[in-house]
Design a protein around this motif. Structure first.
Motif, short mmCIF file in Angstrom:
data_model
loop_
_atom_site.label_atom_id
_atom_site.label_comp_id
_atom_site.label_asym_id
_atom_site.label_seq_id
_atom_site.Cartn_x
_atom_site.Cartn_y
_atom_site.Cartn_z
N GLY A 138 -4.11 15.57 11.19
CA GLY A 138 -5.45 15.44 11.74
C GLY A 138 -5.56 14.24 12.65
O GLY A 138 -5.11 14.26 13.80
N ASN A 139 -6.13 13.15 12.12
CA ASN A 139 -6.37 11.96 12.92
C ASN A 139 -5.10 11.15 13.15
O ASN A 139 -4.22 11.10 12.29
CB ASN A 139 -7.42 11.07 12.23
N ASP A 140 -5.04 10.50 14.30
CA ASP A 140 -3.94 9.59 14.62
C ASP A 140 -4.38 8.16 14.38
O ASP A 140 -5.51 7.77 14.73
CB ASP A 140 -3.52 9.74 16.09
N TYR A 141 -3.50 7.38 13.76
CA TYR A 141 -3.76 5.96 13.49
C TYR A 141 -2.68 5.12 14.16
O TYR A 141 -1.51 5.50 14.17
CB TYR A 141 -3.80 5.68 11.99
N GLN A 142 -3.11 3.98 14.68
CA GLN A 142 -2.18 3.09 15.38
C GLN A 142 -1.69 2.01 14.42
O GLN A 142 -2.48 1.41 13.69
CB GLN A 142 -2.87 2.45 16.58
N VAL A 143 -0.37 1.76 14.43
CA VAL A 143 0.21 0.74 13.55
C VAL A 143 -0.20 -0.64 14.05
O VAL A 143 0.13 -1.04 15.16
CB VAL A 143 1.75 0.86 13.51
N THR A 144 -0.96 -1.35 13.21
CA THR A 144 -1.44 -2.68 13.56
C THR A 144 -0.65 -3.80 12.88
O THR A 144 -0.78 -4.96 13.27
CB THR A 144 -2.92 -2.82 13.18
N ALA A 145 0.13 -3.45 11.86
CA ALA A 145 0.93 -4.47 11.15
C ALA A 145 2.01 -3.76 10.33
O ALA A 145 1.86 -2.60 9.95
CB ALA A 145 0.05 -5.32 10.24
N VAL A 146 3.10 -4.49 10.08
CA VAL A 146 4.16 -4.01 9.19
C VAL A 146 4.36 -5.09 8.13
O VAL A 146 4.61 -6.25 8.46
CB VAL A 146 5.47 -3.76 9.95
N PHE A 147 4.20 -4.72 6.85
CA PHE A 147 4.35 -5.69 5.77
C PHE A 147 5.64 -5.45 5.00
O PHE A 147 6.19 -4.34 5.01
CB PHE A 147 3.14 -5.68 4.84
N GLU A 148 6.12 -6.48 4.35
CA GLU A 148 7.34 -6.37 3.55
C GLU A 148 7.11 -5.41 2.39
O GLU A 148 6.00 -5.31 1.86
CB GLU A 148 7.74 -7.76 3.02
N ASN A 149 8.16 -4.70 2.02
CA ASN A 149 8.05 -3.80 0.87
C ASN A 149 7.55 -4.56 -0.36
O ASN A 149 7.99 -5.69 -0.61
CB ASN A 149 9.40 -3.17 0.54
N LEU A 150 6.65 -3.94 -1.11
CA LEU A 150 6.11 -4.61 -2.29
C LEU A 150 7.21 -4.75 -3.34
O LEU A 150 8.08 -3.87 -3.47
CB LEU A 150 4.97 -3.78 -2.88
N PRO A 151 7.20 -5.84 -4.09
CA PRO A 151 8.18 -5.98 -5.18
C PRO A 151 8.02 -4.87 -6.21
O PRO A 151 6.94 -4.28 -6.35
CB PRO A 151 7.85 -7.35 -5.80
N ALA A 152 9.12 -4.58 -6.90
CA ALA A 152 9.11 -3.46 -7.87
C ALA A 152 8.07 -3.65 -8.95
O ALA A 152 7.54 -2.67 -9.49
CB ALA A 152 10.50 -3.31 -8.48
N ASN A 153 7.75 -4.91 -9.30
CA ASN A 153 6.81 -5.14 -10.39
C ASN A 153 5.38 -5.39 -9.91
O ASN A 153 4.54 -5.83 -10.68
CB ASN A 153 7.27 -6.31 -11.25
N ASP A 154 5.10 -5.10 -8.64
CA ASP A 154 3.74 -5.27 -8.14
C ASP A 154 2.83 -4.26 -8.83
O ASP A 154 3.17 -3.08 -8.94
CB ASP A 154 3.68 -5.08 -6.63
N PRO A 155 1.66 -4.69 -9.33
CA PRO A 155 0.77 -3.75 -10.03
C PRO A 155 0.22 -2.66 -9.12
O PRO A 155 -0.12 -1.58 -9.59
CB PRO A 155 -0.35 -4.65 -10.56
N GLU A 156 0.12 -2.93 -7.82
CA GLU A 156 -0.35 -1.91 -6.88
C GLU A 156 0.85 -1.20 -6.27
O GLU A 156 1.89 -1.80 -6.05
CB GLU A 156 -1.19 -2.55 -5.76
#
Length: 788
Positions: free
Chosen positions: A173-191
């Motif tokens: 459907g909608n197109d979104y533009q990449v505004t940032a790239v973040f580091e992969n979350l650690p394996a034990n991140d609650p989110e």
């Protein structure tokens, strides 16, 4: 001198290979288990603390008072974060955060389902997740922007730098533009998310969130370092009063803070207030680790004491030739440290060996932190601590022997020493009994969960995301599916059949107290929902296309009927969200949430939504061909979306993953503790046999049978095990009773559990002692009495 002590220690270890091996094995196993538990606890305690400003991060929680009950959760209004920034000078940043969602992200010919959330513009300012491209200030500002993880950047664009500014299509459907790239979350991140969309886009998609009476998303705040948390909490309490127009005498909401560093471990609330959480498992395993180390150390003492008769003459000779007591103590502690060093090296090797299995069992990604000085400091402390603990008693005991008594052969052990050793045996088997009872009760509860009649059948039940053409052409899709071989029935639902967190107070009926705010769970479903779920009707019928008025009619469960006050609810009026209708069916209560929670009042309406899940029941034994047909149909009608499905029974298993892990760990550690305790019992049996060698010889000469000798040597030990059973039983009952309180539906702890645990303890102890007793009873009395 040190070299001489080392030589003597090594020769002594080699000369007594069996006892040395048992000592090292016991210590190594205890240390291995304790190190694995330490790594698990370390990981658990680090969750929520990995951010630069963790100490200032807080979650906004709600304590909802309604219908005489209090419920606490973190579902908050969608506008809360922005308002808190305006009203509270102590709040530096605030951000809303949505639930996790799966979306199909397409770039070119790559279309892959990914998991992501919506988050407020301050998110990257609050959580110190490194950005590889873009800035925290702009990452989540634009409604058409998306921040993606390194993993997604590499999948779709090869590198994070290439991703910035590129477009990604969501759900075709909608197109979104990449505004940032973040580091992969650690394996034990609650989110768990691989992309974030802006909060502005979320409010556009879900306009109901702009109403203060509705809740659902989460709210996070970052307070100033000098903020008085208690004062903020007090001001926050009545923040929604005046904003939420539903407030009244019987319904209101208090807000409160929970530290981000506490959220993972303290997540269980009862009657609206904190009631533990995973911290209980952390504490339990910490105690088990300490006990395993103590049992291993106790075994060393017992085995060293058992061999003390062999070393007594050596000590006597050394004292006669001038050896000081401190030198003798150094000798024996040195031997203990040498043995413990071997055990530490073996334990580290075993930890490395078992780590993949342990990670798979606990859903972790643990590793030995060999690059961290703290780990080596703990390992060194463990070595020295265990060495000194294990070697202290033998060193003190043997170095205190009088050379005259030793060399005359009149060495005897006093009542204090015997009482001490017996106390150690009672301690070991008390712990073993606790672990056995705990393991049996946990197994019973898990088995009860598996066998519990949930009010519906979860076998042969499949869910498929309702998206794209499947959602837009649902009636056609349903008819196509029903014509396929192996498919029994088809429906749809706006949520997950195992987790229904949607509630409302906007329900009225004739005679209801206008001041009463009563909370009902609610769900939107398609035709044949009850048939597909295999629900049971007490009265009435399911939704049917033969009745056009069903779009404004409702199904309710027994809990809802009871709360409303209808004894015969079918045909009675009900107004839901201001929409009048009638109740057409009364369902037997069924579990639409975890067994940790009681069954709540539920209202089911006919769905007009174009999202959620297809719910498909296959014919028994026809699941595989039915899946093949499903995949072919989805690829034909919905080619732009990858075929994705899940089994309801597998989802059910995942719901109780924590309990399953605890049950498995309990079994492993209970078995290990019993094994290590039996090593100690083996040592004491050896000690007693050596002490009573001549007595056994005399008894055999006088005609004693082998069985009577075995009974003589075993009786004292079995008495100690019985004492341990008596001590452990009430403690085990109390501990497991507390654990079961976390389940709304639970097993009863029966007396046979303690009888079984006691029998196993006695049997294991008897078999362990009998080996040594039988060996002593079969000894030729001539050999034991020839010196007489």
């Amino acid at each position: 001198m040190i070299r001489n002590y080392g030589t003597v220690a090594w020769r002594n270890l080699i000369r007594n290979k069996l006892f040395s091996a048992i000592n090292v094995l016991g210590l190594a196993l205890g240390m291995t288990a304790s190190l694995l538990i330490f790594l698990w606890i370390r990981d658990e305690l680090s969750i929520g603390r990995q951010y630069a400003h963790s100490a200032q991060l807080y979650r906004i929680m709600e304590r909802e008072y309604t219908d005489g009950k209090v419920v606490a959760d973190d579902d908050t209004p969608g506008l809360l974060a922005d308002e808190l920034k305006k009203e509270f000078p102590e709040v530096v940043y605030a951000a809303g955060f949505s639930w996790e969602e799966g979306h199909v992200l397409t770039v070119g010919d790559k279309a892959i389902r990914q998991t992501g959330c919506f988050a407020g513009a301050d998110w990257f300012n609050m959580y110190s997740i490194p950005l590889l491209a873009g800035t925290p200030a702009m990452a989540l500002q634009s409604p058409n922007g998306v921040a993606i993880s390194r993993k997604l950047a590499e999948i779709y664009f090869a590198t994070p730098q290439n991703a910035l500014g590129k477009s990604i299509r969501f759900d075709n459907g909608n197109d979104y533009q990449v505004t940032a790239v973040f580091e992969n979350l650690p394996a034990n991140d609650p989110e768990k998310y691989d992309f974030l969309l802006s909060w502005a886009a979320f409010l556009q998609r879900e306009p109901w969130l702009t109403d203060w009476t509705n809740g659902g998303p989460k709210t996070r705040v970052l307070l100033r370092p000098d903020a008085n948390v208690a004062q903020v909490d007090a001001k926050l309490k009545w923040f929604l009063k005046g904003r939420n127009t539903d407030f009244g005498p019987t319904f209101y909401i208090n807000l409160f803070l929970q530290a981000e560093t506490d959220a993972h471990l303290y997540s269980s609330f009862k009657d609206g207030f904190l009631d533990g959480g995973r911290i209980e498992y952390v504490q339990l395993l910490a105690v088990v680790a300490v006990f395993l180390l103590l049992i291993a150390g106790v075994n060393f003492m017992n085995l060293a004491t058992a061999r003390s008769v062999k070393r007594a003459r050596e000590v006597g000779v050394r004292k006669v030739v001038g050896a000081a007591r401190s030198a003798l103590m150094g000798q024996f502690i040195g031997e203990a440290l040498l043995l413990t060093l071997f055990a530490v090296l073996i334990a580290l090797s075993l930890v490395k060996l078992f780590m993949p299995f342990f990670n798979q069992l606990t859903d972790k990604q643990l590793a030995l932190p060999v690059d961290q000085p703290v780990f080596w400091a703990i390992t060194l402390a463990l070595w020295l601590g265990m060495g000194l603990l294990a070697g202290s008693y033998p060193a003190l005991f043997l170095s205190s022997l009088h050379p005259v008594r030793v060399l005359k052969g009149t060495l005897r052990f006093g009542a204090g020493a015997q009482l001490f050793r017996r106390g150690l045996v009672v301690f070991q088997f008390t712990l073993s009994m606790l672990l056995i009872v705990g393991t049996v009760v946990i197994y019973q509860q898990l088995d009860y969960i598996q066998r519990k009649n949930l009010g519906y059948s979860r076998e042969n039940l499949i869910t498929i995301p309702l998206e794209g053409e499947l959602a837009r052409n649902y009636p056609v899709v349903r008819q196509e599916l029903l014509r396929m071989a192996g498919i029994q029935s088809v429906t749809k639902t706006n949520g997950n059949p195992l987790r229904n967190g949607s509630t409302t107070e906007s329900v009225t009926w004739p005679g209801k107290d206008p001041n009463a705010a009563i909370s009902f769970h609610n769900s939107a479903v398609g035709y044949d929902f009850a048939k597909t779920m295999k629900l049971t009707f007490r009265q009435g019928r399911d939704f049917s296309p033969a009745f056009r008025t069903d779009s404004s009619n409702y199904l309710i469960n027994e809990a809802a009927a009871k709360r409303i006050g209808y004894s015969n609810p079918v045909g009675q009026p009900l107004i839901f969200w201001g929409k009048p209708g009638k109740i057409i069916g009364l369902l037997r209560d069924f579990h639409f949430n975890s067994l940790h929670e009681p069954i709540r009042p539920l209202i089911i309406r006919l769905a007009d939504n174009h999202y959620g899940n297809l719910l498909i029941r296959t014919q028994p034994g026809q699941t595989r061909p039915a899946l093949a047909s499903l995949e072919a149909l989805c690829q034909k009608l919905n080619p732009k979306f990858p075929f994705t499905y899940s089994f309801v029974d597998a989802e059910y298993q995942r719901t109780y993953r924590s309990e399953t892990v605890v049950g498995t760990l309990s079994t492993i550690f209970a078995t290990l503790a019993i094994f290590i305790a039996c090593l100690g019992l083996f040592g004491l049996a050896a000690f007693m046999a050596e002490q009573r060698t001549k007595e056994i010889g005399v008894r055999k000469v006088l005609g004693a049978s082998v069985a009577s000798v075995v009974a003589l040597l075993s009786r004292d030990f079995l008495k100690l095990v019985v004492i341990a059973i008596v001590i452990a039983s009430p403690v085990a009952w109390y501990v497991m009773r507390q654990w079961l309180q976390g389940f709304a539906y639970q097993v009863e702890i029966s007396g046979w559990v303690f009888a079984l645990a006691g029998f196993l303890s006695l049997l294991i102890a008897f078999l362990t002692v009998s080996f040594q007793s039988l060996k002593a009873a079969l000894m030729n009395p001539v050999k034991s009495l020839r010196s007489e």
